[in-house]
Write an enzyme that holds these catalytic residues in place. Structure first.
Site, PDB file in Angstrom:
ATOM      1  N   CYS A  60      21.136  -9.883  25.193  1.00 42.84           N
ATOM      2  CA  CYS A  60      20.890  -8.456  25.436  1.00 42.84           C
ATOM      3  C   CYS A  60      19.421  -8.132  25.146  1.00 42.84           C
ATOM      4  O   CYS A  60      19.018  -8.080  23.985  1.00 42.84           O
ATOM      5  CB  CYS A  60      21.831  -7.639  24.547  1.00 42.84           C
ATOM      6  SG  CYS A  60      21.497  -5.879  24.500  1.00 42.84           S
ATOM      7  N   CYS A  63      18.747  -5.180  22.882  1.00 46.74           N
ATOM      8  CA  CYS A  63      19.093  -5.523  21.495  1.00 46.74           C
ATOM      9  C   CYS A  63      17.914  -6.213  20.815  1.00 46.74           C
ATOM     10  O   CYS A  63      17.572  -5.914  19.663  1.00 46.74           O
ATOM     11  CB  CYS A  63      20.291  -6.466  21.450  1.00 46.74           C
ATOM     12  SG  CYS A  63      21.825  -5.798  22.108  1.00 46.74           S
TER      13      CYS A  63
END
Length: 143
Positions: A60, A63
């Site tokens: 991600c 993230c």
């Protein structure tokens, strides 16, 4: 005992308990805690401050972009907030319990083991650090 001897179950339990407490005591305030299904209840339920759960994944990109920001916040506000990082691939039960939409990054603020607010990522209209600072400050002021 020698390596070829069996450690009695009670001694083994005492050893594991000791090592767990020692590891927890080595975690300094101001460092994000790596949270797992095994230590989630201890880290979140026993927290005496605001807790931020960061549900993240290596795949991600958003993230990974906010990770250094959270580390800075943890260092700056270590006495006021505890940041727990939860890898979503390694902790599917925590994801099922806390991230109903399976969107990442998912940031959750909790106090006294109770959900305060959940956000997915940061506000696209704001710079991520400013968003996180304001979001956390608002809840620290209310706490």
């Amino acid at each position: 005992p020698p390596f070829d001897s069996v450690i009695p179950d009670l001694e083994l339990i005492d050893l594991v308990t000791f090592l767990t407490h020692k590891k927890r005591s080595e975690i300094k305030k101001g460092q994000p805690v790596i949270d797992t299904e095994g230590n989630f209840d201890i880290e979140v339920a026993s927290a005496d401050q605001l807790v931020l759960l960061d549900f993240w994944a290596e795949w991600c990109v958003p993230c990974l972009e906010i990770e250094p920001l959270l580390e800075t916040i943890a260092a700056d506000l270590g006495d006021q907030i505890k940041i727990c990082k939860i890898n979503v691939d390694d902790n599917p039960n925590l994801v099922a319990d806390h991230v109903p939409d399976n969107m990442f990054p998912c940031l959750i603020l909790m106090t006294n083991n109770t959900l305060i607010e959940r956000v997915y990522g940061t506000d696209p209209k704001m710079e991520p650090k400013a968003f996180l600072d304001q979001w956390i400050a608002r809840h620290l002021a209310a706490d």
